[in-house]
Write a protein that holds these residues in place. Sequence first.
Motif, PDB file in Angstrom:
ATOM      1  N   MET A 102       0.831  -1.207   0.000  1.00  0.00           N
ATOM      2  CA  MET A 102       0.000   0.000   0.000  1.00  0.00           C
ATOM      3  C   MET A 102       0.860   1.249   0.000  1.00  0.00           C
ATOM      4  SD  MET A 102      -3.243  -0.749   2.522  1.00  0.00           S
ATOM      5  CE  MET A 102      -3.936   0.893   2.471  1.00  0.00           C
ATOM      6  N   LEU A 136     -21.135  -3.134   2.849  1.00  0.00           N
ATOM      7  CA  LEU A 136     -20.323  -4.119   2.133  1.00  0.00           C
ATOM      8  C   LEU A 136     -20.611  -4.128   0.640  1.00  0.00           C
ATOM      9  CD1 LEU A 136     -19.811  -7.315   4.243  1.00  0.00           C
ATOM     10  CD2 LEU A 136     -18.359  -5.331   3.911  1.00  0.00           C
ATOM     11  N   ILE A 190     -19.029  -1.159  -1.204  1.00  0.00           N
ATOM     12  CA  ILE A 190     -17.585  -1.341  -1.376  1.00  0.00           C
ATOM     13  C   ILE A 190     -17.322  -2.340  -2.503  1.00  0.00           C
ATOM     14  CG2 ILE A 190     -15.499  -2.229  -0.291  1.00  0.00           C
ATOM     15  CD1 ILE A 190     -16.552  -1.122   2.357  1.00  0.00           C
ATOM     16  N   LYS A 247     -15.584  -1.907  -6.521  1.00  0.00           N
ATOM     17  CA  LYS A 247     -14.373  -2.634  -6.948  1.00  0.00           C
ATOM     18  C   LYS A 247     -14.627  -3.631  -8.064  1.00  0.00           C
ATOM     19  CE  LYS A 247     -13.322  -4.440  -3.127  1.00  0.00           C
ATOM     20  NZ  LYS A 247     -12.557  -5.579  -2.685  1.00  0.00           N
ATOM     21  N   GLY A 289     -12.559  -7.364 -22.180  1.00  0.00           N
ATOM     22  CA  GLY A 289     -11.408  -6.566 -21.763  1.00  0.00           C
ATOM     23  C   GLY A 289     -11.359  -5.181 -22.371  1.00  0.00           C
ATOM     24  N   LEU A 343      -8.358   1.050 -14.405  1.00  0.00           N
ATOM     25  CA  LEU A 343      -7.158   1.062 -13.569  1.00  0.00           C
ATOM     26  C   LEU A 343      -6.213  -0.076 -14.000  1.00  0.00           C
ATOM     27  CD1 LEU A 343      -7.475   1.346  -9.714  1.00  0.00           C
ATOM     28  CD2 LEU A 343      -5.739  -0.051 -10.736  1.00  0.00           C
ATOM     29  N   TYR A 344      -6.797  -1.243 -14.191  1.00  0.00           N
ATOM     30  CA  TYR A 344      -6.009  -2.407 -14.616  1.00  0.00           C
ATOM     31  C   TYR A 344      -5.381  -2.170 -15.991  1.00  0.00           C
ATOM     32  CZ  TYR A 344      -5.288  -6.975 -16.773  1.00  0.00           C
ATOM     33  OH  TYR A 344      -4.774  -8.026 -17.472  1.00  0.00           O
ATOM     34  N   LYS A 374      -4.701   0.658 -17.453  1.00  0.00           N
ATOM     35  CA  LYS A 374      -3.642   1.669 -17.386  1.00  0.00           C
ATOM     36  C   LYS A 374      -2.354   1.055 -16.839  1.00  0.00           C
ATOM     37  CE  LYS A 374      -4.924   5.017 -19.412  1.00  0.00           C
ATOM     38  NZ  LYS A 374      -4.130   5.449 -20.531  1.00  0.00           N
ATOM     39  N   ALA A 378      -1.944   4.377 -12.606  1.00  0.00           N
ATOM     40  CA  ALA A 378      -2.871   3.383 -12.048  1.00  0.00           C
ATOM     41  C   ALA A 378      -2.857   3.441 -10.517  1.00  0.00           C
ATOM     42  CB  ALA A 378      -2.505   1.990 -12.542  1.00  0.00           C
ATOM     43  N   ALA A 422      -5.851   4.146  -7.954  1.00  0.00           N
ATOM     44  CA  ALA A 422      -6.194   3.254  -6.850  1.00  0.00           C
ATOM     45  C   ALA A 422      -6.403   4.056  -5.571  1.00  0.00           C
ATOM     46  CB  ALA A 422      -5.098   2.211  -6.661  1.00  0.00           C
ATOM     47  N   TRP A 423      -5.564   5.067  -5.366  1.00  0.00           N
ATOM     48  CA  TRP A 423      -5.709   5.862  -4.145  1.00  0.00           C
ATOM     49  C   TRP A 423      -6.940   6.745  -4.170  1.00  0.00           C
ATOM     50  CZ3 TRP A 423      -3.786   5.631   0.638  1.00  0.00           C
ATOM     51  CH2 TRP A 423      -2.806   4.646   0.830  1.00  0.00           C
ATOM     52  N   LEU A 481      -9.647   5.872  -5.647  1.00  0.00           N
ATOM     53  CA  LEU A 481     -10.721   4.917  -5.355  1.00  0.00           C
ATOM     54  C   LEU A 481     -10.799   4.649  -3.855  1.00  0.00           C
ATOM     55  CD1 LEU A 481     -12.892   2.932  -6.373  1.00  0.00           C
ATOM     56  CD2 LEU A 481     -11.105   1.203  -6.585  1.00  0.00           C
ATOM     57  N   PHE A 482      -9.635   4.493  -3.251  1.00  0.00           N
ATOM     58  CA  PHE A 482      -9.563   4.255  -1.807  1.00  0.00           C
ATOM     59  C   PHE A 482     -10.258   5.390  -1.048  1.00  0.00           C
ATOM     60  CE2 PHE A 482      -7.271   5.023   2.198  1.00  0.00           C
ATOM     61  CZ  PHE A 482      -7.420   3.800   2.835  1.00  0.00           C
ATOM     62  N   ILE A 486     -14.097   5.386  -1.662  1.00  0.00           N
ATOM     63  CA  ILE A 486     -14.791   4.339  -0.909  1.00  0.00           C
ATOM     64  C   ILE A 486     -14.790   4.682   0.581  1.00  0.00           C
ATOM     65  CG2 ILE A 486     -14.799   1.909  -0.261  1.00  0.00           C
ATOM     66  CD1 ILE A 486     -13.726   1.204  -2.961  1.00  0.00           C
ATOM     67  N   THR A 534     -18.102   5.197   2.792  1.00  0.00           N
ATOM     68  CA  THR A 534     -18.298   4.400   4.001  1.00  0.00           C
ATOM     69  C   THR A 534     -18.502   5.317   5.209  1.00  0.00           C
ATOM     70  OG1 THR A 534     -16.850   2.778   2.972  1.00  0.00           O
ATOM     71  CG2 THR A 534     -17.356   2.460   5.296  1.00  0.00           C
TER      72      THR A 534
END
Lengths: 325, 443
Positions: free
Chosen positions: A61, A249, A252, A256, A267, A282-283, A285, A295, A299-300, A302-303, A306, A310
Amino acid sequence: MTTAKTDEVAKGTPAPATPSDQRERDRMRRRLARRRGGGWWPYVFLAPWFVGLFGLTIYPMLDSLYLSFTDFDLLTPAQWVGTKNYERMFTADPVFWDTVHATLLYVAVSVPLKLALALGVAMLLNRDLKGIGLYRAAFYLPSLLGGAVAVAIVWRQVFGGDGLFNDFLGWFGIEGQDWISSPDTAIYTLILLAVWQFGTPMVIFLAGLKQLPRDVYEAAEIDGAGPVTRFFRITLPLLTPIVFFNVVLQIIDAFKTFTPAFVVSNGTGGPLNSTMLYSLYLYKKGFADLQMGYASAMAWVLFLVIAGFTAVNFIASRYWVHYDD
Amino acid sequence: MGHQISRRTLFRTAGGLAAAGALGSALSACAGGTGAGSTSSKLTMTWWGSDERHAAYKKALAAFQEKNPKIEILETYSGYDGYFDKFNTNIAGGSAPDLLQMDRALVAQYARKGVLTPLDSYVGKSLDLTGFSKELLAAGTVDGKLYGVPSGIGISQLTANRSGLEKLGLTFPDREWTWADLKNLSVDIHKKSGGKIHGVDDGGGGTLNAFEIFAREHGQDLFTTDGKKLGFTPETLQAWWEYWAEMRKINAAPAPAVTSAAHNDLTKNAVVLGKALFTFDSGVYGAGGSITDATLDFLPTPQGDWSGAREGNYVNGGVLLSATKASKRVADSVKIMSFIAQDQTAIKDMMLQRGIPPTEKARSVIAGALDATDKRNMDVADYLSKRVTKATNDLPTPAAPPQGADQIWNLLFQSNLAIAFGKKSIKAQLGEFFDQAAGILSA
């Protein structure tokens, strides 16, 4: 350190050192040591977990946080570029906004539908019928297949131009279309797939329903409450903690989602990026376009998104979730 | 009522843990590191292809090992999907293969990033390239150095359903045909089939090659030689998209949903489904095998205007074999490349599995053993490579495409689709295309 302390304690005891006393004292010392935390043994047993936590979660991370501020193509060393990736994402990448649009639509439509269906079916299955276990298993089955590639492939066939779904529509004289390759409908085939896999929240709802007190229902029935009233006045309020748990849940999870989008669209995230869910982009990229720095930044983001969702959920829950305590 | 759902803290912890775990996995999947060196004592070789190509490679490698028992080879192969994703991950993780099949479109990118090793010092010694033309070797040459051995003459061809055309009572077009001929014939196909079959699958974005040849006919290339910019003008792309908009309008090309469904899925190709008789997708008869029962034949990409046409076609290198820089077995890898290119047994094992063989000698070795479709395939390739060499007004063979070329292709595909679905006008999409392409090429 622990042993040293125990020694001091032992020294302070003015007992004669007969062999049996000595043995007794050793035993005491060991027992004490155990009570004070047992030295390093517990950590040895915990080590695999620590290795996993630091090696496979925390370190990667932090690494990805670092990479999000770099240009990293996987093949040559990363170059520090500051916040360039984040700026590009929000100002210079139109596809990014396509994916945000697709993902928010996917989350906003699939989660409520899925939960409503899960609750509905859970209520139907919450009774003592013959062979009820079989029904429960049958409804749970699609979720077991959850992220399976095979299901997504089947989906592609079912909703393709010459697929089963159009055959079905044909019985009613409706002429179908290629649902998966039209930019207006493709995302809804993915949503339908998500809703169809309602088994996990259903099982949790079922467990919650089983715990609801029968006496309350009996009392309500005597007072003349019909099924609708009973549902809205008793079942739903008592069940709110479970609903909350499932909402958190599922949101989240939905954010993802990767496999169905990847497989159903081959794809590509197509047509016209309509099924380009955030994780898929993301994948692409990171691993196809060799922009791992970008990417990682995605991801961050997205983090944080989320985490934000939450947090809002938890705050809002104060106003609608009823706990018994 | 005291014992039921009241475990507030439990929920919080469970929910929180699940959330943290879920997020953690998403984030940690996106980390990486660089390393170098292969870990196996065997030479690792990897390629993509069809089952037939896998079998051919395995046979050829077995023949190699009979003569070189000391070189043990670990073979890994797959379809094209994910092949380079995996390669990238392997490179980053320090477990790159020693020898790999390389895509012509990507060789420059990998060479410039220092992933591949130059082969020039082996040429004429352990690497025998006798009979390879200069045009052909250009496919593996980046900034003056050879990074890959081409597998054969790749020619951009149109695959045609010959039996379908005969069934409609239409004559097979001449090799010296034009875009206007393609349009007229396609309209005829649609009429004669009672509106059931279109002429040609939508080439507006279907493949970069078709547009490339169109651009070259106008004296332009896809990319500038340094790979930093697009080599064609907006007017050229506009003319191209207008041609295909017209083709869709008159039903010469199928509806966008058909085109969209075939993206990355050969089994949905219009020719395979019998919805069109011509396709630019060479995969329909790729790697020496067909995925349709129709009798296939091949045609050069049409020209703008046959009499005095500017030659747009060129010879490319099929697929390449390259060695990685991190490999400690480059010398052994080179031996294998040389063996596959020149050894008679290997040539016979490969047949057309990697395209039309690169040398006259190799072509004559297999000529007798080809089936009818393979023979037609090789005929057109032969004809075209001769036509290209004879052409006096052609552009030089384009340089290997720069990094991001595959993204440009995707952009072209998506743009054409956006126009076809009526989401964007050609003018608006043109501006977006050039903006985004500039972004991709400078990233």
